[in-house]
Design a protein around this motif. Structure first.
Motif, PDB file in Angstrom:
ATOM      1  N   THR A   1      30.077  49.579  38.091  1.00  0.00           N
ATOM      2  CA  THR A   1      30.985  49.027  39.104  1.00  0.00           C
ATOM      3  C   THR A   1      30.923  47.508  39.218  1.00  0.00           C
ATOM      4  O   THR A   1      31.599  46.921  40.047  1.00  0.00           O
ATOM      5  N   ALA A   2      30.100  46.862  38.390  1.00  0.00           N
ATOM      6  CA  ALA A   2      29.949  45.406  38.507  1.00  0.00           C
ATOM      7  C   ALA A   2      29.989  44.749  37.131  1.00  0.00           C
ATOM      8  O   ALA A   2      29.817  45.407  36.104  1.00  0.00           O
ATOM      9  N   ALA A   3      30.220  43.437  37.122  1.00  0.00           N
ATOM     10  CA  ALA A   3      30.184  42.678  35.868  1.00  0.00           C
ATOM     11  C   ALA A   3      28.766  42.712  35.308  1.00  0.00           C
ATOM     12  O   ALA A   3      27.788  42.743  36.059  1.00  0.00           O
ATOM     13  N   GLN A   4      28.654  42.691  33.986  1.00  0.00           N
ATOM     14  CA  GLN A   4      27.341  42.829  33.345  1.00  0.00           C
ATOM     15  C   GLN A   4      26.638  41.470  33.234  1.00  0.00           C
ATOM     16  O   GLN A   4      27.225  40.509  32.728  1.00  0.00           O
ATOM     17  N   PRO A   5      25.371  41.384  33.669  1.00  0.00           N
ATOM     18  CA  PRO A   5      24.648  40.109  33.621  1.00  0.00           C
ATOM     19  C   PRO A   5      24.147  39.747  32.230  1.00  0.00           C
ATOM     20  O   PRO A   5      23.814  38.600  31.956  1.00  0.00           O
ATOM     21  N   HIS A   6      24.073  40.737  31.347  1.00  0.00           N
ATOM     22  CA  HIS A   6      23.634  40.494  29.973  1.00  0.00           C
ATOM     23  C   HIS A   6      24.382  41.436  29.038  1.00  0.00           C
ATOM     24  O   HIS A   6      24.855  42.498  29.455  1.00  0.00           O
TER      25      HIS A   6
ATOM     26  N   LEU B   1      35.203  45.202  27.496  1.00  0.00           N
ATOM     27  CA  LEU B   1      35.504  43.770  27.451  1.00  0.00           C
ATOM     28  C   LEU B   1      36.925  43.525  26.963  1.00  0.00           C
ATOM     29  O   LEU B   1      37.633  42.658  27.477  1.00  0.00           O
ATOM     30  N   LEU B   2      37.352  44.296  25.971  1.00  0.00           N
ATOM     31  CA  LEU B   2      38.693  44.112  25.408  1.00  0.00           C
ATOM     32  C   LEU B   2      39.792  44.424  26.417  1.00  0.00           C
ATOM     33  O   LEU B   2      40.915  43.937  26.289  1.00  0.00           O
TER      34      LEU B   2
ATOM     35  N   LYS C   1      31.664  37.709  18.674  1.00  0.00           N
ATOM     36  CA  LYS C   1      33.025  38.176  18.914  1.00  0.00           C
ATOM     37  C   LYS C   1      32.963  39.463  19.743  1.00  0.00           C
ATOM     38  O   LYS C   1      31.947  40.149  19.785  1.00  0.00           O
ATOM     39  N   ILE C   2      34.078  39.809  20.367  1.00  0.00           N
ATOM     40  CA  ILE C   2      34.137  40.988  21.235  1.00  0.00           C
ATOM     41  C   ILE C   2      34.628  42.205  20.452  1.00  0.00           C
ATOM     42  O   ILE C   2      35.584  42.107  19.685  1.00  0.00           O
TER      43      ILE C   2
ATOM     44  N   CYS D   1      32.266  36.937  29.462  1.00  0.00           N
ATOM     45  CA  CYS D   1      31.191  37.449  28.609  1.00  0.00           C
ATOM     46  C   CYS D   1      30.727  36.454  27.552  1.00  0.00           C
ATOM     47  O   CYS D   1      29.593  36.523  27.084  1.00  0.00           O
ATOM     48  N   LEU D   2      31.603  35.546  27.157  1.00  0.00           N
ATOM     49  CA  LEU D   2      31.234  34.590  26.114  1.00  0.00           C
ATOM     50  C   LEU D   2      30.672  33.287  26.679  1.00  0.00           C
ATOM     51  O   LEU D   2      30.242  32.414  25.928  1.00  0.00           O
ATOM     52  N   SER D   3      30.664  33.179  28.000  1.00  0.00           N
ATOM     53  CA  SER D   3      30.119  31.972  28.629  1.00  0.00           C
ATOM     54  C   SER D   3      28.602  32.066  28.727  1.00  0.00           C
ATOM     55  O   SER D   3      28.001  33.118  28.489  1.00  0.00           O
TER      56      SER D   3
END
Length: 481
Positions: free
Chosen positions: A273-278, A241-242, A235-236, A251-253
Motif C-alpha cells: 500500500t506504500a511506495a517502496q523505500p528500496h 513501476l511500469l 532500467k525499469i 524509483c530511479l532517484s
C-alpha cells in the motif's frame, strides 16, 4: 463451465487451463467502462509511454506493439489473446484479488491474470488494488521478451507448489481489505486507518516466513518492482513501476535505495500500500532465473524429508507428499510421526487421493479415501533393504505375498499386521501400494488403523522425496483454492 464461462473466448493457451482455475475467470465487462475510465487509461498511458521510452528496458516498448496494447483505449481481452497466442501466452480477466497459489498456477500455464477493474481518477498515479493498467500495460508487454517470459512461467510453476501458512491467509485478506478501501472514494479515513492497523498487526505477528511468503517476496522485488542493469544506471522492468506514473519516476532517484538482487530478497517483506523505500537490481534476466533456481533448491518440492511434511501439517491446506517409489498422497496432512529425524508415518484427514506421476491411481480417488489416509514410511526393522527394492524372492522371504497373513515391523515402531490382498506396481515394476484386509496398524501402544475400519491401503516408500502445495492430479478434487 458456468453460463458466464461459455461467453468467454478461450484460445489455444487458455483452453488448457485446469478446471479448478475456471471459477476465477470473468467476462471482461467492456461495455461498462465509462468515458472517464477510458480517459484515465489514455492519460496514464500517454504519460507513461513517453517517459518509459527513456527509462524502461527495451523489451517494454517493443512489447506494447507485440501484445496488442495501445495508448488510445482500454484493451479488449479477446483482442489481446489473439495476439498473445503468437508468443505462447494468453490473458484472462478476473475480479480483483485472487489467492496467491491460483495466481501462480495461471502464470505456470502461460496465462496473465488481469483485473477487469481500472483505477479511479483519485488514484491515477498509483493504486494498491489490482487494475487493468497495472496488469495489462505493466505485465503484458515485457513477456514479449522470451527469456523473461520463461522466467515468469517457471516462477508460476514453482510458486504454485510453494507451501503457505495460516499467517499468509490472514495477511492476504488484510491487504486485500486495505487495498479495496484505499481505492474506494467512499471509504472514510477512519476505515482506512483501522485496516492499516490490521495489516500491521498480522504482519508483526508472523513468527516465520513460509515458502509462499518468501517466493511472493521474490515475485514482488522482480516481477512487480524489479530494476535491471547496473546499480548506477538501472532500467525499469517491474510491472508495478511500469504502470505507476509516480513510482516510475521516483524509483530511479536517489530517494530509493538500489540493492543488488540476490536470494536474500526472499527474506525481505514489502508493503503493497506504500511506495517502496528500496528496490533490487538484477544485472540481466538470466540472473533472475539463477536466483529462482537457488531458492527452489530449498523448497520442500525438492528437499522432501521430515521438514517438508511438517510444513504441510502447519499449512492446514491441501498438499501432496511423494514417496521414493513415486506414489503421491494428496490431502490435508494433519500428523507426521518422526524417528531419528525422518518421517515414519504420515496421516491426512478428510478426502484424500493417491496418484503416480501426477495421475490419480485407478480406484484410489477421494471416493475410496473420503475420511483420510495413513501410511508408514521407511524400512523394515532388521534389514537394510526397503520393500520397494526387494526382489520376488526377498518379498517371499519376508512373507509379503498375496493371501498371506503378515506382520511388518518398521523402523521407529510402526507395525502393520494383516492379510495381503493385492499390490500395485508402477510401469517399472516397483511396488507402490499394498492392500490388506483384517489389518491393524499400531505405533507403540497407539492404534492407527483398526480392522473394523475396512480395507487398509499402505503406500510403499522408504522416504519422502518431495512435498508441495495442492494435489498431484488437479482432477482429483473440486474447489482446490
Amino acid at each position: 463451465m458456468s453460463t458466464e464461462e461459455h461467453q468467454i473466448e478461450f484460445n489455444e493457451v487458455t483452453a488448457k487451463l485446469p478446471e479448478n482455475l475456471h471459477p476465477f475467470i470473468v467476462k471482461q465487462p467492456y461495455s461498462e467502462y465509462t468515458a472517464q475510465n477510458q480517459a484515465v487509461w489514455r492519460y496514464v498511458m500517454r504519460l507513461n509511454v513517453d517517459y518509459l521510452k527513456k527509462v524502461a528496458h527495451e523489451s517494454y516498448i517493443e512489447g506494447l506493439g507485440l501484445t496488442g496494447i495501445t495508448v488510445d483505449e482500454i484493451p479488449h481481452m479477446e483482442g489481446m489473446n489473439r495476439i498473445l497466442k503468437d508468443i505462447g501466452w494468453a490473458a484472462v480477466a478476473v475480479d480483483g484479488f485472487i489467492p496467491p497459489n491460483a495466481f501462480m498456477e495461471f502464470q505456470a500455464h502461460n496465462v496473465l491474470v488481469i483485473s477487469s477493474e481500472i483505477r479511479t481518477i483519485d488514484h491515477i498515479g498509483y493504486t494498491p488494488a489490482p487494475d487493468i493498467i497495472h496488469e495489462a500495460a505493466g505485465h503484458a508487454p515485457i513477456i514479449a521478451n522470451p527469456e523473461y517470459a520463461e522466467y515468469l512461467r517457471r516462477f508460476g510453476e514453482l510458486g504454485s507448489k510453494a507451501i503457505s501458512s495460516p499467517d499468509d491467509d490472514l495477511i492476504y485478506e488484510a491487504i486485500r481489505k486495505l487495498s479495496i478501501l484505499k481505492e474506494n472514494p467512499n471509504s472514510t479515513q477512519q476505515e482506512i486507518d483501522q485496516a492499516t492497523k490490521e495489516v500491521e498487526e498480522v504482519q508483526n505477528n508472523v513468527q516465520e516466513l513460509s515458502e509462499m511468503a518468501k517466493i511472493r517476496n521474490l515475485h514482488w522485488w522482480t516481477v512487480e518492482y524489479g530494476l535491471i542493469g547496473s546499480l548506477e544506471n538501472p532500467k525499469i522492468y517491474g510491472a508495478g513501476l511500469l504502470s505507476s506514473i509516480e513510482e516510475s519516476k521516483d524509483c530511479l532517484s536517489d530517494v530509493v535505495q538500489k540493492r543488488p538482487y540476490t536470494i536474500e530478497a526472499a527474506e525481505v517483506s514489502f508493503d503493497i500500500t506504500a511506495a517502496q523505500p528500496h528496490l533490487y537490481v538484477t544485472p540481466d534476466f538470466a540472473h533472475l532465473s539463477y536466483v529462482l533456481e537457488k531458492f527452489a533448491n530449498k523448497m520442500a518440492v525438492r528437499t522432501g524429508g521430515l521438514s517438508s511434511i511438517e510444513k504441510l501439517v502447519k499449512s492446514t491446506k491441501m498438499g501432496t507428499a511423494e514417496l521414493s517409489t513415486g506414489i503421491q498422497i494428496s490431502g490435508v496432512f494433519t500428523r507426521v510421526i518422526a524417528f531419528e529425524g525422518a518421517p515414519i508415518y504420515l496421516q491426512t484427514t478428510g478426502a484424500t487421493a493417491l496418484a503416480s506421476q501426477g495421475r490419480e491411481l485407478i480406484g484410489h480417488g477421494t471416493h475410496q479415501h473420503p475420511d483420510g489416509f495413513g501410511s508408514p514410511v521407511g524400512k523394515l526393522e532388521g534389514t537394510n533393504l526397503a520393500i520397494e527394492d526387494m526382489s520376488p524372492r526377498d518379498l517371499e522371504a519376508y512373507g509379503i505375498v498375496e493371501g498371506k497373513q503378515v506382520a511388518l515391523n518398521f523402523e521407529g515402531g510402526v507395525c502393520v499386521q494383516g492379510r495381503i490382498v493385492t499390490g500395485k506396481r508402477d510401469i517399472r515394476g516397483k511396488i507402490q501400494l499394498i492392500t490388506f484386509r483384517e489389518c491393524r496398524v499400531t505405533y507403540q501402544d497407539e492404534v492407527l488403523f483398526d480392522p473394523s475400519w475396512g480395507v487398509y491401503d499402505m503406500a510403499v516408500g522408504k522416504s519422502v522425496v518431495s512435498a508441495f502445495a495442492g494435489p498431484a492430479d488437479d482432477k482429483s478434487f473440486k474447489n482446490i483454492h
